[in-house]
Design a protein around this motif. Structure first.
Motif, mmCIF file in Angstrom:
data_model
loop_
_atom_site.group_PDB
_atom_site.id
_atom_site.type_symbol
_atom_site.label_atom_id
_atom_site.label_comp_id
_atom_site.label_asym_id
_atom_site.label_seq_id
_atom_site.Cartn_x
_atom_site.Cartn_y
_atom_site.Cartn_z
ATOM 1 N N PHE A 38 -37.778 -72.359 58.272
ATOM 2 C CA PHE A 38 -38.205 -71.874 57.720
ATOM 3 C C PHE A 38 -39.336 -72.365 57.112
ATOM 4 O O PHE A 38 -40.356 -72.043 56.802
ATOM 5 N N PHE A 39 -38.878 -73.647 56.711
ATOM 6 C CA PHE A 39 -39.590 -74.547 56.074
ATOM 7 C C PHE A 39 -41.574 -75.600 56.863
ATOM 8 O O PHE A 39 -42.574 -75.142 56.309
ATOM 9 N N ALA A 40 -40.670 -75.004 58.263
ATOM 10 C CA ALA A 40 -41.938 -75.356 59.045
ATOM 11 C C ALA A 40 -42.735 -73.830 59.043
ATOM 12 O O ALA A 40 -43.819 -74.647 59.199
ATOM 13 N N LEU A 41 -42.692 -72.744 58.530
ATOM 14 C CA LEU A 41 -43.158 -71.770 58.554
ATOM 15 C C LEU A 41 -44.396 -71.814 57.095
ATOM 16 O O LEU A 41 -45.192 -71.659 57.149
ATOM 17 N N THR A 42 -43.130 -72.328 56.794
ATOM 18 C CA THR A 42 -44.183 -72.212 55.634
ATOM 19 C C THR A 42 -45.427 -73.642 55.263
ATOM 20 O O THR A 42 -46.402 -73.826 54.506
ATOM 21 N N HIS A 43 -45.126 -73.868 56.062
ATOM 22 C CA HIS A 43 -45.880 -75.600 55.763
ATOM 23 C C HIS A 43 -46.761 -75.207 56.753
ATOM 24 O O HIS A 43 -48.832 -74.864 56.665
ATOM 25 N N ILE A 44 -47.596 -74.514 57.665
ATOM 26 C CA ILE A 44 -48.316 -73.726 58.889
ATOM 27 C C ILE A 44 -48.903 -72.605 57.809
ATOM 28 O O ILE A 44 -50.198 -72.806 58.062
ATOM 29 N N PHE A 45 -48.383 -72.127 57.383
ATOM 30 C CA PHE A 45 -49.214 -71.395 55.897
ATOM 31 C C PHE A 45 -49.698 -71.897 55.119
ATOM 32 O O PHE A 45 -51.094 -71.082 54.647
ATOM 33 N N ASP A 46 -49.302 -72.596 54.297
ATOM 34 C CA ASP A 46 -49.773 -73.854 53.445
ATOM 35 C C ASP A 46 -51.229 -74.238 54.087
ATOM 36 O O ASP A 46 -52.364 -74.281 53.606
ATOM 37 N N ALA A 47 -50.774 -74.869 55.054
ATOM 38 C CA ALA A 47 -51.942 -75.335 55.816
ATOM 39 C C ALA A 47 -53.095 -74.535 56.383
ATOM 40 O O ALA A 47 -54.039 -74.930 56.329
ATOM 41 N N ALA A 48 -52.836 -73.606 56.758
ATOM 42 C CA ALA A 48 -54.103 -72.682 57.312
ATOM 43 C C ALA A 48 -54.769 -72.021 56.184
ATOM 44 O O ALA A 48 -56.001 -72.005 55.929
ATOM 45 N N ARG B 167 -55.163 -73.513 52.916
ATOM 46 C CA ARG B 167 -55.533 -74.670 52.261
ATOM 47 C C ARG B 167 -56.878 -75.420 53.409
ATOM 48 O O ARG B 167 -58.363 -75.750 53.070
ATOM 49 N N ARG B 168 -57.006 -75.040 54.680
ATOM 50 C CA ARG B 168 -58.032 -75.360 55.711
ATOM 51 C C ARG B 168 -59.258 -74.736 55.533
ATOM 52 O O ARG B 168 -60.596 -74.124 55.506
ATOM 53 N N PRO C 219 -63.032 -74.758 50.139
ATOM 54 C CA PRO C 219 -63.796 -76.070 49.790
ATOM 55 C C PRO C 219 -62.356 -76.602 48.512
ATOM 56 O O PRO C 219 -62.145 -76.671 48.551
ATOM 57 N N VAL C 220 -63.318 -77.693 49.649
ATOM 58 C CA VAL C 220 -63.018 -79.297 48.646
ATOM 59 C C VAL C 220 -63.497 -79.559 47.604
ATOM 60 O O VAL C 220 -64.775 -80.033 48.281
ATOM 61 N N VAL C 221 -62.734 -79.491 46.889
ATOM 62 C CA VAL C 221 -64.184 -79.291 45.333
ATOM 63 C C VAL C 221 -64.362 -81.172 45.142
ATOM 64 O O VAL C 221 -63.683 -81.143 44.844
ATOM 65 N N LYS C 222 -65.798 -81.633 44.897
ATOM 66 C CA LYS C 222 -65.960 -82.743 44.906
ATOM 67 C C LYS C 222 -65.997 -82.792 42.992
ATOM 68 O O LYS C 222 -65.446 -81.900 42.223
ATOM 69 N N ALA C 223 -65.952 -83.910 42.707
ATOM 70 C CA ALA C 223 -65.701 -84.128 41.189
ATOM 71 C C ALA C 223 -66.597 -83.995 40.609
ATOM 72 O O ALA C 223 -68.406 -84.835 40.806
ATOM 73 N N ALA C 224 -66.406 -83.503 39.504
ATOM 74 C CA ALA C 224 -67.856 -82.932 39.013
ATOM 75 C C ALA C 224 -68.389 -83.692 38.138
ATOM 76 O O ALA C 224 -67.541 -84.978 36.977
ATOM 77 N N MET D 73 -55.424 -68.524 43.653
ATOM 78 C CA MET D 73 -54.098 -70.076 44.711
ATOM 79 C C MET D 73 -55.589 -69.624 45.745
ATOM 80 O O MET D 73 -54.995 -71.049 46.350
ATOM 81 N N LYS D 74 -56.603 -69.239 45.957
ATOM 82 C CA LYS D 74 -57.113 -69.196 46.935
ATOM 83 C C LYS D 74 -58.827 -69.524 46.407
ATOM 84 O O LYS D 74 -59.863 -69.512 47.337
ATOM 85 N N VAL D 75 -59.375 -69.639 45.020
ATOM 86 C CA VAL D 75 -59.940 -70.521 44.315
ATOM 87 C C VAL D 75 -60.290 -71.946 45.186
ATOM 88 O O VAL D 75 -61.429 -72.165 45.841
ATOM 89 N N SER D 76 -59.565 -73.036 45.235
ATOM 90 C CA SER D 76 -59.941 -74.151 45.957
ATOM 91 C C SER D 76 -58.572 -74.920 45.529
ATOM 92 O O SER D 76 -57.330 -74.537 46.135
ATOM 93 N N ARG D 77 -58.335 -75.982 46.512
ATOM 94 C CA ARG D 77 -57.164 -76.659 46.765
ATOM 95 C C ARG D 77 -56.368 -77.298 45.774
ATOM 96 O O ARG D 77 -54.946 -76.881 45.248
ATOM 97 N N ALA D 78 -57.626 -77.480 44.660
ATOM 98 C CA ALA D 78 -56.429 -77.847 43.176
ATOM 99 C C ALA D 78 -56.370 -76.436 42.623
ATOM 100 O O ALA D 78 -54.572 -76.408 42.058
ATOM 101 N N PHE D 79 -56.580 -75.536 42.787
ATOM 102 C CA PHE D 79 -56.259 -74.339 41.911
ATOM 103 C C PHE D 79 -54.903 -74.390 42.872
ATOM 104 O O PHE D 79 -54.200 -73.608 42.043
ATOM 105 N N ARG D 80 -55.068 -73.953 44.031
ATOM 106 C CA ARG D 80 -53.660 -73.483 44.599
ATOM 107 C C ARG D 80 -51.975 -74.793 44.068
ATOM 108 O O ARG D 80 -51.153 -73.993 44.088
#
Length: 647
Positions: free
Chosen positions: A490-500, A502-503, A506-511, A538-545
């Motif tokens: 179950f936790f492996a499933l949660t990881h693959i959904f989270d990794a997908a 995040r991929r 966009p990686v938000v650069k320092a403002a 949660m889909k805006v950016s990795r930081a927001f997620r």
């Protein structure tokens, strides 16, 4: 006798169940059920036709009943016949279940002993019944002709690669030996929409399967401790639900194809819980009116006007609101869910099945998404395989992982469930019992001729089958080659959904200019209390997620905050205790425990007048919803409440 049971018919994959309040043992209800089956072949076929015509009439009535209208309750004719997508199960109050399967012409007893329907009148089927070491009802092969024993396992959907002939997307089909596999090939082409591969090319070229590297899946320890309470919450919900489903899956899973509604619904619900996206939500039970009819299993919102009310069914029920489709799951067997490619498969425990399906996924992605990095889940409900494809030649997959704990599949042939020596010994012991019974009957007959007193007792009073072997005689066929446990999967499933997810972000650069600190952003996001908006955040950016994962939306106006207990979530035992709950509406934060029905009873009064200036009569119960909009369903048997601890 007060022996209760069910008599059921199976027709077009649906069950029509009739309750019997007494005398349900094989010598009574079982005998009445089988006595109606003619011995003569022509009479049998005429009887079978008549039964199917009767079930067609029931089916038409039930189909009308499944559509729920705002101004009309479900139709029910009061005949005592209850339709269901799920086979009737044995339980504490149901000792015997007899099923006449008109689709496959099979007679089943307690979902574990299966006989060919046309052979039942010619054999003593009741004498061949026994209790297996795993608590199931089995057929003793030594007391039954081989041609009379049946199994309910559906044919696997993928052709074997060992045959030779036409090459179909990596598998060879010998049309001279098994021409029916052509239909399977066409069906797969339609299901997976492989438009990039022409049939004539498939005949000429031999597709090479890429080599895969087997990797170890991630677990709870790979989550930052401030983001562990979300997966921990979903694991608790899944754990309770999976325990409720284990018996159903043990009986029915191998009978389903991936297109069947129960298979699609259960697979979709499990993936939704693991993903934690907008397709899973916690709903207040006090705003739902539970329908108590077995026929519909409906839940209707009670706090809205009738003209605006919404009907919500339980998962797998098959009921649906007018204007929508049955169930919450997609009708396809391959689809995208939260940026992960989901492919439904059955019987992954078969030899080479995982390799075949992983090659299929690789070929599918090569054709449809040649340059994309893909995370995929191969799902058979009982097992999953996680796949990562990074073009052009990197393919990683996990071993076969267990998602539901099913130690014994009752739909299998008994010879595939237990070892031969165990069945032989059990059969020998039963044969001796039958001989003793026959000798006793002859002795009683002689005593009656001589006008002697005979003390009668039922044949069912014979001693039970003794323990034959101290070793485990079960073959556990579906667990061979399986790695890990349900919790790890179950936790492996949660990881693959989270990794997908995040991929894809966009990686938000320092403002270059000033921006709000994460603490303030997190406080602002904690006031976003509807699932759709929270999912979009949660889909805006990795930081927001990450901020949304730290402030988990439990339900409207209730946020689960990071707590010290999250540091121990690496070992998810005891997750029920020590959660930090923020009530946005009343502006208070408290420590809560999760409580499940039956742990502390139905009522839980608590006086909190000194803390918050009001008295709360009872902590409310919560339900779990799957899907969105009009197609939302509720997980049956999953109900909890939050107990606030003394401050």
């Amino acid at each position: 006798m007060g022996t209760r049971g069910f008599k059921a018919w199976r027709f077009r994959k649906r069950y029509y169940i009739q309750y019997n309040s007494h005398d349900s043992d094989p010598s009574r209800l079982g005998k009445r059920v089988t006595d109606q089956i003619p011995k003569d072949r022509e009479k049998y076929l005429a009887w079978l036709k008549t039964e199917r015509q009767k079930l067609e009439e029931w089916e038409a009535t039930w189909d009308r009943s499944l559509v729920v209208r705002i101004d009309n309750e479900l139709l029910y004719d009061g005949s005592g016949i209850y339709p269901s997508w799920i086979t009737p199960l044995n339980g504490l109050f149901i000792e015997w279940v007899y099923i006449l399967d008109l689709d496959r012409e099979i007679f089943s007893v307690n979902n574990g002993a299966h006989f060919k329907l046309d052979r039942v009148p010619h054999v003593h089927w009741a004498d061949a019944l026994a209790d297996g070491a795993l608590g199931d009802k089995i057929t003793l092969p030594s007391l039954m002709p081989k041609e009379a024993i049946a199994n309910l396992v559906a044919s696997p959907p993928i052709p074997s690669p060992a045959t030779h002939g036409i090459c179909f997307r990596g598998w060879n089909i010998d049309t001279s030996v098994a021409p029916e596999l052509n239909a399977v090939a066409r069906e797969l082409m339609e299901d997976y929409n492989l438009t990039g591969l022409e049939a004539h090319n498939a005949k000429k070229q031999n597709i090479v399967r890429p080599a895969c590297r087997i990797v170890t899946p991630k677990n709870m320890a790979h989550f930052a401790w401030r983001r562990r309470h979300g997966p921990g919450l979903r694991w608790m919900l899944f754990s309770i639900w999976s325990q409720n489903m284990d018996q159903t899956l043990a009986v029915a899973l191998l009978q389903w194809s991936t297109r069947d509604l129960p298979f699609r619904e259960i697979a979709f619900a499990a993936l939704c819980i693991a993903s934690g996206g907008q397709n899973v939500a916690v709903l207040p039970a006090d705003q739902h009116k539970q329908e108590r009819r077995k026929l519909n299993d409906l839940t209707a919102l009670a706090d809205q006007p009738p003209e605006e009310s919404v009907s919500i069914s339980h998962v797998v029920t098959g009921t649906y609101a007018e204007g929508s489709s049955p169930g919450s799951s997609p009708e396809e067997v391959i689809y995208w869910l939260e940026d992960v490619l989901v492919m439904l498969a059955s019987q992954l425990y078969r030899l080479q099945a995982v390799d075949e399906w992983v090659a299929f996924i690789a070929r599918y992605c090569q054709i449809n998404y040649p340059q994309a990095t893909i995370d995929a889940v191969l799902m058979s409900i009982e097992h999953v395989v996680l796949v990562h494809i990074n073009p052009p030649d990197i393919i990683q997959r996990t071993a076969l992982l267990p998602l539901f704990d099913i130690p014994n599949h009752l739909s299998m042939d008994v010879r595939d469930r237990y070892s031969g020596p165990y069945l032989d010994k059990l059969g020998d012991h039963r044969s001796k019992r039958i001989e003793r019974r026959q000798a006793r009957r002859l002795r009683h007959a002689e005593m009656r001729k001589d006008n002697l007193t005979v003390n009668y007792y039922s044949d069912s009073d014979d001693e039970e089958d003794e323990e034959i072997s101290s070793n485990d005689p079960a073959l556990h066929a579906s667990q061979i080659g399986v790695t890990g446990d349900v919790q790890t999967t179950f936790f492996a499933l949660t990881h693959i959904f989270d990794a997908a997810a995040r991929r894809r972000m966009p990686v938000v650069k320092a403002a270059a200019t000033a921006r709000l600190p994460n603490e303030m952003l997190g406080e602002i996001l904690s006031y976003v209390t509807d699932y759709e908006t929270r999912s979009n955040c949660m889909k805006v950016s990795r930081a927001f997620r990450e901020l949304c994962q730290e402030h988990v939306l439990l339900t409207e106006n209730m946020i689960l905050e990071p707590c010290e207990a999250g540091k121990s979530f690496e070992d998810p035992r005891g997750l029920e205790n020590g959660w930090t709950l923020c009530d946005i509406e009343f502006g208070r934060t408290s420590t809560v425990n999760f409580v499940w029905p039956g742990v502390d009873g139905r009522r839980d009064y608590k006086d909190r007048r000194t803390d918050y200036g009001y008295r709360m009569k009872e902590e409310p119960f919560w339900l779990v919803g799957i899907g969105t909009g009009r197609n939302k369903s509720i997980l049956k048997g999953v109900k909890f409440k939050l107990r606030r601890l003394a401050q």
